[in-house]
Design a protein around this motif. Structure first.
Motif, PDB file in Angstrom:
ATOM      1  N   PHE A   1      -6.466   2.410   8.465  1.00 58.26           N
ATOM      2  CA  PHE A   1      -7.911   2.192   8.438  1.00 58.26           C
ATOM      3  C   PHE A   1      -8.372   1.282   7.300  1.00 58.26           C
ATOM      4  N   GLN A   2      -7.572   1.185   6.251  1.00 58.64           N
ATOM      5  CA  GLN A   2      -7.988   0.349   5.133  1.00 58.64           C
ATOM      6  C   GLN A   2      -7.408  -1.062   5.179  1.00 58.64           C
ATOM      7  N   ALA A   3      -6.281  -1.225   5.831  1.00 58.27           N
ATOM      8  CA  ALA A   3      -5.661  -2.544   5.820  1.00 58.27           C
ATOM      9  C   ALA A   3      -5.497  -3.123   7.226  1.00 58.27           C
TER      10      ALA A   3
ATOM     11  N   LEU B   1       0.828  -1.204   0.000  1.00 59.16           N
ATOM     12  CA  LEU B   1       0.000   0.000   0.000  1.00 59.16           C
ATOM     13  C   LEU B   1       0.864   1.257   0.000  1.00 59.16           C
TER      14      LEU B   1
ATOM     15  N   TRP C   1      -2.390   6.843   7.777  1.00 56.62           N
ATOM     16  CA  TRP C   1      -3.770   6.729   8.259  1.00 56.62           C
ATOM     17  C   TRP C   1      -4.594   5.855   7.322  1.00 56.62           C
ATOM     18  N   GLN C   2      -4.355   6.027   6.024  1.00 59.18           N
ATOM     19  CA  GLN C   2      -5.098   5.216   5.060  1.00 59.18           C
ATOM     20  C   GLN C   2      -4.751   3.741   5.221  1.00 59.18           C
TER      21      GLN C   2
ATOM     22  N   ALA D   1      -0.213   5.279  -0.657  1.00 56.05           N
ATOM     23  CA  ALA D   1      -1.132   5.458   0.471  1.00 56.05           C
ATOM     24  C   ALA D   1      -0.356   5.964   1.680  1.00 56.05           C
TER      25      ALA D   1
ATOM     26  N   PRO E   1      -9.104  -3.431   9.350  1.00 57.55           N
ATOM     27  CA  PRO E   1      -9.960  -4.483   8.786  1.00 57.55           C
ATOM     28  C   PRO E   1      -9.374  -5.882   8.961  1.00 57.55           C
ATOM     29  N   SER E   2      -8.048  -6.011   8.855  1.00 58.41           N
ATOM     30  CA  SER E   2      -7.457  -7.350   8.980  1.00 58.41           C
ATOM     31  C   SER E   2      -7.544  -7.871  10.396  1.00 58.41           C
TER      32      SER E   2
END
Lengths: 290, 266
Positions: free
Chosen positions: A205-207, A193, A201-202, A198, A210-211
């Motif tokens: 919150f995105q990886a 990422l 923060w991205q 990226a 969620p994982s």
């Protein structure tokens, strides 16, 4: 028959010589651990014997005491109920205790989420993670009740001090659990990422979140269960109200064993419910890892 | 010895005299220079530990170079501040041997991650993608033959499918260059063929330059326009696949004995 005996005695000889050779082997070295353990065990044995011999029983008839205890337990567990507390009132008090636990867990989880991110080695530079980990280890080393009493200095004994103190301990516990969950995410995923432009923060919150969301939820619930037990104790020890306080009053002031029984059963019921959910959560972690 | 092949356009990427020292012993990269034009398909071959991965990561500055310069679209990558570096990175896609997807998320979510570099921190962190971005992602997913898996979690996919998700994630960036680090090293021959053909196709159709680290010389020969041979951190071959003779291969791989056997493509 004699043949068999002969062969037996025949086999006997080599075994005997083997035993002899074994006894000639050098004795196992006396390691430091062994010495310490032996010393500890003998000290414990001596103190136990000494204490038993010099026990001050205060003139209590041990048999009488034992049967009285059993009788009390019988009242507590077989005849629960109470004049001071109706079942509904007791239930209400349990809900207050649950509320204390919930608040402490909620605050703790929120703070621990950020500390956990800073404490994860794949997300933060090493000096930062070290500082966080040391801080958290220190907070965790002090028991919850001590934190509550420390905060009671400023907040006064009561629900506020109890929630702050429990929050403190929850933060330390959850930070460790969270940061280890975050560290499960492969560095290479983060690299991928990052390589696409990226930012931190991205990626978080995105990886990362969620994982690890299953782990986060499960750990948080485990802590909630622990906080429930803590909150009962806080009710009694820190005057934080809730069912713990009633238990304290019933046992310490009214000497109402039936009421103690009622409260104990209620706490037990809730503890079992929470434990059951917690076990399911744990299994979910295991399933996810498989 | 080295020969610059015909460039189809102005150099998009220029690597000049790049050095990389990890710990002061033998340099991982030793005076690497080459340039790549628009739409070029470059294969990088060489033995394990030759510095192929390091070379790729120096291009988008996942690894800082010790000396030398990497210029992308005329801009020196090593001089950029964090913000501009992210901008450059968002124009360079990357594909990995182990796909590096967020396995618990769905295919579409992983593909959309390619857009993060072009979004604001907040909308990226919250995962708010525009209608166009979603449409583009969907298109790429169906072009790569994953239409029926759009909402499936990536841990349910096969290796080849995961790598196609990886390709879609790189393509959704609208990249000028895609860096591929051993894209087929964990795949079976069939899946490898599909991946290489799709890479080739996108390189042609969308004029995206590709730099592909490869283990298999025959794959490099079949698909690439140009081959860079790397050994011990140095470029020992730079030319068209047709110029890569068995002697050259032996040179790239050190000794004749360790040279892999090659099936020649046309």
């Amino acid at each position: 028959m004699t043949n068999a005996l002969d062969t037996m005695s025949g086999t006997d000889r080599p075994v005997g010589s083997m035993v002899a050779s074994v006894s000639r082997l050098p004795a196992r070295p006396l390691t430091k651990e062994k010495v310490v353990i032996r010393l500890l065990l003998s000290v414990l044995a001596v103190t136990t014997v000494y204490a038993l011999a010099h026990l001050d029983d205060g003139g209590v008839n041990l048999l009488q005491a034992a049967s009285d205890t059993l009788a009390n337990l019988k009242i507590i567990f077989l005849h629960p109920g109470g004049p001071h507390l109706s079942f509904l009132k007791a239930l209400y008090e349990v809900v207050i205790t649950l509320g204390l636990a919930f608040l402490a867990t909620l605050f703790g989880a929120f703070i621990a989420l950020f500390l956990g991110l800073l404490g994860a080695q794949n997300l933060a530079p090493k000096p930062v993670t070290n500082v966080i980990k040391a801080f958290v280890a220190f907070v965790r080393a002090v028991p919850t009740i001590l934190w509550v009493l420390i905060f009671a200095v400023t907040a006064g004994l009561g629900a506020t001090a109890a929630v702050i103190g429990m929050t403190f301990h929850s933060v330390s516990y959850l930070t460790k659990a969270y940061s280890e969950s975050f560290e499960d995410l492969d560095r290479s995923v983060i690299e991928a990422l990052k390589a696409s432009g990226a930012n931190w923060w991205q990626i978080v919150f995105q990886a990362v979140i969620p994982s690890s969301s299953t782990y986060l939820l499960s750990w948080t619930f485990l802590r909630f269960e622990m906080n429930f037990a803590n909150a009962v104790v806080m009710g009694a020890a820190a005057g934080a109200s809730g069912v713990g306080f009633d238990l304290y009053m019933a046992s310490g002031y009214y000497f109402d064993l039936r009421e103690v029984g009622l409260i104990t059963y209620l706490i037990l019921a809730f503890a079992i419910i929470l434990e059951t959910i917690a076990i399911r959560m744990k299994n979910r972690i295991k399933d996810d890892q498989a | 010895m080295t020969q610059i092949s015909q460039l189809p356009g102005a150099p998009l990427l220029e690597v000049s005299h790049v050095m990389k020292n990890y710990d002061g012993t033998r340099p991982a990269l030793d005076d690497i220079s080459f340039s790549i034009g628009k739409g070029e398909f470059v294969a990088v071959i060489g033995p394990s530990g030759a510095g192929k991965s390091t070379l790729l990561r120096c291009i988008n500055r996942m690894i800082d170079v010790s000396d030398g310069e990497v210029r992308f679209e005329g801009v020196s990558v090593s001089q950029l501040n964090r913000r501009d570096l992210k901008k450059v990175r968002s124009k360079i896609g990357m594909i990995f041997q182990h796909y590096n997807l967020v396995e618990r998320l769905t295919v579409i979510e992983n593909v959309l991650h390619g857009r993060l570099g072009s979004k604001s921190t907040l909308s990226g962190a919250l995962g708010r993608y525009s209608r166009d971005e979603k449409r583009q992602a969907m298109e790429l997913i169906s072009m790569l033959g994953l239409a029926e898996h759009v909402y499936q979690r990536c841990d349910r996919l096969s290796g080849g499918q995961k790598q196609r998700v990886g390709i879609a994630r790189a393509l959704v960036q609208d990249p000028k260059v895609i860096l591929c680090d051993e894209p087929i090293a964990s795949l079976d021959p069939n899946a490898s063929k599909v991946i290489m053909e799709q890479l080739k196709r996108f390189s042609n159709e969308m004029h995206i330059s590709l730099i592909v680290n490869l283990h298999q010389v025959d794959v490099a020969l079949r698909y690439s326009d140009r081959i860079l041979g790397v050994n011990k951190g140095r470029i020992v071959f730079d030319g068209r696949p047709s110029e890569l003779s068995p002697e050259r291969i032996a040179e790239i791989y050190g000794t004749e004995l360790s040279a892999p056997r090659v099936r020649y493509a046309s």
